[in-house]
Design a protein around this motif. Structure first.
Motif, short mmCIF file in Angstrom:
data_model
loop_
_atom_site.label_atom_id
_atom_site.label_comp_id
_atom_site.label_asym_id
_atom_site.label_seq_id
_atom_site.Cartn_x
_atom_site.Cartn_y
_atom_site.Cartn_z
N GLY B 240 0.83 -1.19 0.00
CA GLY B 240 0.00 0.00 0.00
C GLY B 240 0.87 1.25 0.00
O GLY B 240 2.06 1.19 0.37
N HIS B 241 0.29 2.37 -0.39
CA HIS B 241 1.13 3.55 -0.59
C HIS B 241 1.42 4.32 0.69
O HIS B 241 2.09 5.34 0.64
CB HIS B 241 0.52 4.45 -1.65
CG HIS B 241 -0.72 5.17 -1.20
ND1 HIS B 241 -1.97 4.60 -1.31
CD2 HIS B 241 -0.91 6.38 -0.64
CE1 HIS B 241 -2.87 5.46 -0.83
NE2 HIS B 241 -2.25 6.51 -0.41
N VAL B 242 0.91 3.86 1.82
CA VAL B 242 1.25 4.52 3.09
C VAL B 242 2.24 3.62 3.85
O VAL B 242 1.95 2.46 4.12
CB VAL B 242 -0.01 4.76 3.95
CG1 VAL B 242 0.37 5.43 5.27
CG2 VAL B 242 -1.00 5.63 3.18
N ILE B 243 3.38 4.19 4.14
CA ILE B 243 4.45 3.45 4.81
C ILE B 243 4.57 3.95 6.25
O ILE B 243 4.48 5.16 6.51
CB ILE B 243 5.79 3.65 4.07
CG1 ILE B 243 5.68 3.17 2.61
CG2 ILE B 243 6.94 2.95 4.79
CD1 ILE B 243 5.41 1.69 2.44
N ASP B 244 4.79 3.03 7.16
CA ASP B 244 4.98 3.40 8.57
C ASP B 244 6.43 3.87 8.73
O ASP B 244 7.37 3.09 8.58
CB ASP B 244 4.73 2.18 9.46
CG ASP B 244 4.79 2.52 10.95
OD1 ASP B 244 5.43 3.54 11.29
OD2 ASP B 244 4.21 1.76 11.75
N PRO B 245 6.62 5.14 9.02
CA PRO B 245 8.00 5.65 9.09
C PRO B 245 8.81 5.05 10.24
O PRO B 245 10.04 5.07 10.22
CB PRO B 245 7.81 7.16 9.29
CG PRO B 245 6.40 7.37 9.66
CD PRO B 245 5.62 6.16 9.27
N ARG B 246 8.12 4.49 11.20
CA ARG B 246 8.83 3.93 12.37
C ARG B 246 9.43 2.57 12.06
O ARG B 246 10.47 2.20 12.60
CB ARG B 246 7.87 3.83 13.55
CG ARG B 246 7.24 5.17 13.94
CD ARG B 246 6.04 4.96 14.84
NE ARG B 246 5.06 4.08 14.23
CZ ARG B 246 3.99 3.58 14.85
NH1 ARG B 246 3.77 3.89 16.11
NH2 ARG B 246 3.16 2.78 14.22
N THR B 247 8.78 1.83 11.19
CA THR B 247 9.27 0.48 10.87
C THR B 247 9.80 0.36 9.45
O THR B 247 10.55 -0.56 9.14
CB THR B 247 8.12 -0.54 11.01
OG1 THR B 247 7.10 -0.20 10.04
CG2 THR B 247 7.52 -0.50 12.40
#
Lengths: 405, 311
Positions: B240-247
């Motif tokens: 998906g086009h939203v990435i978790d910046p923390r992981t």
């Protein structure tokens, strides 16, 4: 016809890219004032004032600091002050000149017919001035501003954006060295479908506005004047309303035919009812043609024209049956890095380069790319074109009047 | 007979890689005047998009990236405000919203495709050293910003549409437009006034394809709204086009997140944070309303709860 010697130019150009690498500073950040950012006042915060303010705030922060915003509309002042944090708002330019003591330069982006008094007041106050074009709405006002600017100690620059545009300068070097050879004809167009204002907007008022020839065409006319080092002697024109027949008198679609003393003709069309093709200028020569579209430029060579030397590695673009050589400023450096394609198109807007040139002129004590005299002459041509469109008759352009600028 | 209601004017423009549409009602303006002010506001949207564009060499994003690890870059006050807002949401969401995420987006093929395969752990770890808004230095006095590590870059795409709608709304209101619905790509929305006979603009929030959850309708009035969801555009390996910046991994907190509040840019940022976290972020002020879809169940919380209905 050309100022430079064609053979010596080709000697430099052949087998090397040197001739294309004449503007190493297309990327911004290079303009810094020796004493820190110069305090600047914006006079006129309409569409154009807003556009110039964004260029200053976004990209010329090392050269200029917007400290004052002046407009007769309170909501516009508030909008400008909101955008240029820390600036002070004014309703009158004289109050701004009186109060902001450390003001170094002003940007004049008011309605055209208000330029004269504001420009004269700013010159009298010793400010550096960047003035939008058209310079004024009458030849008399143009000449008055030009004369005052000539006597000024400070810089007076005008928004003739082609003259500071790296691609236009590069293309002009080809033109001036005869790469296109004899002119066949000239063409320019400004097409953009837009409502272009509403009742009460000054640019729709024939009494004070030069209409499409002035507000959209002038900068394009100036490119031809600058390249050819000469001005047309007559212009015919026609105009019509094609999109919003809401009682407006100002034509939204015009056609002009300019004629030079050497019989070369420029056809200019402008429309706010159709967008096809956008805004560009073309020089059609017997050896090659040049097409300029403000952020991009191309040369189209005839099959029987001599080699210029750089074609071997040049970037090319196909236009239906024609192949254009992309005009790339700083091409030598980019080619050596294998990044030629990254140089296609200007990274910044033409307005940025014009403003950057203004601040460079101040910092280096040099003349700006577009002087008041240049703008006065091109505006007088646009005034004639506006008159031709309005009357449908041929209008002569008196060379003696142009000499007075 | 009462006078017939004037048909609203619809204008559209391509900007920021999507379509912006404005529905404007006349108020005191005649149609041509309304069209003129609408077009001017759309011009502003285009201009703002270019100023933040990843693809424009002249944009503030490009200039900050070019100077990363080196000197500070002077930025326009409105851009500085946007960066400050981004930092507030980053802090309030414990890093779930982070516009320094660009290196991770590249790895997942969401900013130019670098590989057809998912990124390795090593690549993700390396990219994550370039992520973190704590590495962005903001100097309010000098109005400068500096990315602290070479090769860092910003991606303000998650807030750009809402930011542009805020500016457009401000222009339109100042010009006298009393009723309008504006959207960018249908995910960032701003409305004020209401269509005739209505209390607000009805905006339907559809669940992702395949979800059993019912659609919701939000009655939007004098507010902004932003919807974030991982479906739609896809990166490598269908990410998906939203990435978790923390992981560095595709966000899996929620199936859809929507935030309603007083500002478009802030709504955009908070909705991204909600989607990544899968819950209402701890720092989100109570004045904001959230809609979260998790496990096929809607969770609605906030002062505008009464404006949201099923169907």
């Amino acid at each position: 016809m050309a100022d430079l010697d064609r053979r010596s130019f080709l000697t430099h150009a052949a087998g090397a890219a040197a001739a294309m690498a004449i503007f190493p500073e297309i990327l911004p950040g290079a303009v810094r004032m020796p004493q820190g950012p110069l305090p600047v006042g914006i006079i006129g915060y309409g569409r154009q004032g807003r556009r110039l303010t964004v260029e200053l705030l976004d990209k010329l922060g090392e050269a200029a600091k917007v400290v004052a915003v002046c407009d007769t509309s309170d909501s516009r002042v508030q909008s400008g002050v909101g955008r240029a944090a820390g600036s002070e708002g004014f309703a009158d330019h004289r109050a701004m000149l009186d109060k902001v003591k450390d003001l170094g330069a002003v940007i004049i982006a008011t309605p055209t017919h208000e330029h004269r008094q504001i420009a004269l007041d700013c010159i009298a106050a010793g400010k550096h001035v960047y003035c939008e074009t058209p310079l004024a709405h009458t030849a008399e006002d143009c000449l008055a501003i030009s004369r005052a600017a000539r006597g000024a100690k400070a810089v007076f620059a005008t928004a003739l954006e082609g003259r500071s545009n790296p691609i236009y300068n590069l293309a002009r070097s080809f033109y001036r060295t005869d790469a296109v050879r004899d002119m066949v004809w000239l063409y320019a167009q400004s097409q953009q479908k837009t409502t272009w204002g509403r009742k009460g907007d000054w640019w729709l008022d024939p009494a004070v506005s030069l209409g499409l020839p002035g507000e959209m065409g002038l900068q394009q006319f100036d490119v031809f004047h600058w390249y050819r080092n000469s001005y047309p002697v007559a212009v015919e024109g026609r105009g019509a309303i094609r999109l919003h027949n809401d009682g407006r008198e100002m034509a939204d679609t015009v056609r002009c035919l300019f004629r030079w003393a050497d019989d070369v003709e420029l056809t200019y069309v402008a429309s706010l009812a159709s967008s096809l093709g956008g805004r560009y200028e073309t020089f059609h020569g017997v050896n090659a043609s040049i097409k300029l579209a403000w952020s991009h430029g191309w040369m189209f060579k005839e099959a029987d024209s001599p080699q210029l030397g750089f074609e071997v590695y040049a970037n090319r673009q196909q236009f239906h049956n024609d192949e254009g050589i992309t005009l790339i400023a700083d091409a030598t450096k980019l080619a050596s890095q294998g990044k030629l394609k990254e140089g296609v198109g200007l990274p910044y807007s033409p307005a940025y380069y014009a403003l950057a040139d203004f601040f460079k002129a101040i910092a280096e004590g040099k003349a700006p790319a577009g002087t008041a005299a240049d703008a006065a002459r091109s505006t007088i041509v646009a005034i004639a074109a506006a008159e031709a469109v309005k009357t449908g008759k041929s209008v002569s352009i008196d060379p003696e009047v142009l000499k007075g600028a | 007979m009462p006078a017939p209601e004037a048909t609203p004017l619809c204008l559209a423009r391509e900007a920021m890689g999507t379509r912006f549409e404005f529905v404007l009602s006349a108020g005191d303006l005649d149609e041509v005047s309304l069209r003129a002010v609408g077009e001017e506001a759309l011009d502003e949207v285009v201009s703002l998009g270019e100023r933040l564009s990843w693809f424009s060499m002249g944009s503030v994003v490009s200039r900050l990236a070019a100077a990363a690890g080196a000197e500070p870059v002077r930025v326009a006050p409105d851009v500085f405000s946007l960066l400050t807002l981004s930092r507030q949401v980053w802090l309030g969401s414990a890093g779930a919203f982070d516009p320094t995420i660009a290196p991770l987006l590249r790895l997942w093929g969401l900013r130019g495709r670098v590989s057809e395969a998912p990124p390795t752990e090593e690549a993700l770890a390396q990219a994550r050293t370039l992520v973190g808004l704590d590495k962005l230095d903001l100097d309010p006095l000098a109005c400068t910003a500096r990315l602290g590590v070479p090769d860092m870059s910003l991606d303000l795409g998650a807030v750009a549409k809402g930011w542009a709608l805020d500016a457009a709304a401000s222009m339109l209101r100042a010009a006298g437009v009393q009723t309008a619905l504006l959207h960018g790509g249908t995910s960032s929305i701003h409305g004020w006034g209401a269509p005739p006979g209505q209390r607000g603009w009805g905006v339907r929030v559809a669940p992702p394809p395949g979800s059993s959850a019912p659609p919701l309708t939000v009655l939007l009035c004098d507010a902004s709204m932003s919807v974030s969801a991982p479906h739609g555009r896809r990166g490598v390996a269908g990410a998906g086009h939203v990435i978790d910046p923390r992981t560095g991994l595709p966000a899996g907190g929620a199936e859809l997140a929507c935030v309603l509040g007083p500002g478009g840019a802030a709504c955009d940022a908070w909705s991204t944070a909600c989607l990544v976290l899968g819950e209402r972020p701890p720092g989100l002020p109570e004045a904001w309303t959230t809609l979260l879809l998790r496990g096929g169940i809607w969770q609605v919380r906030g002062p505008q709860e009464a404006c949201i209905s099923q169907g």
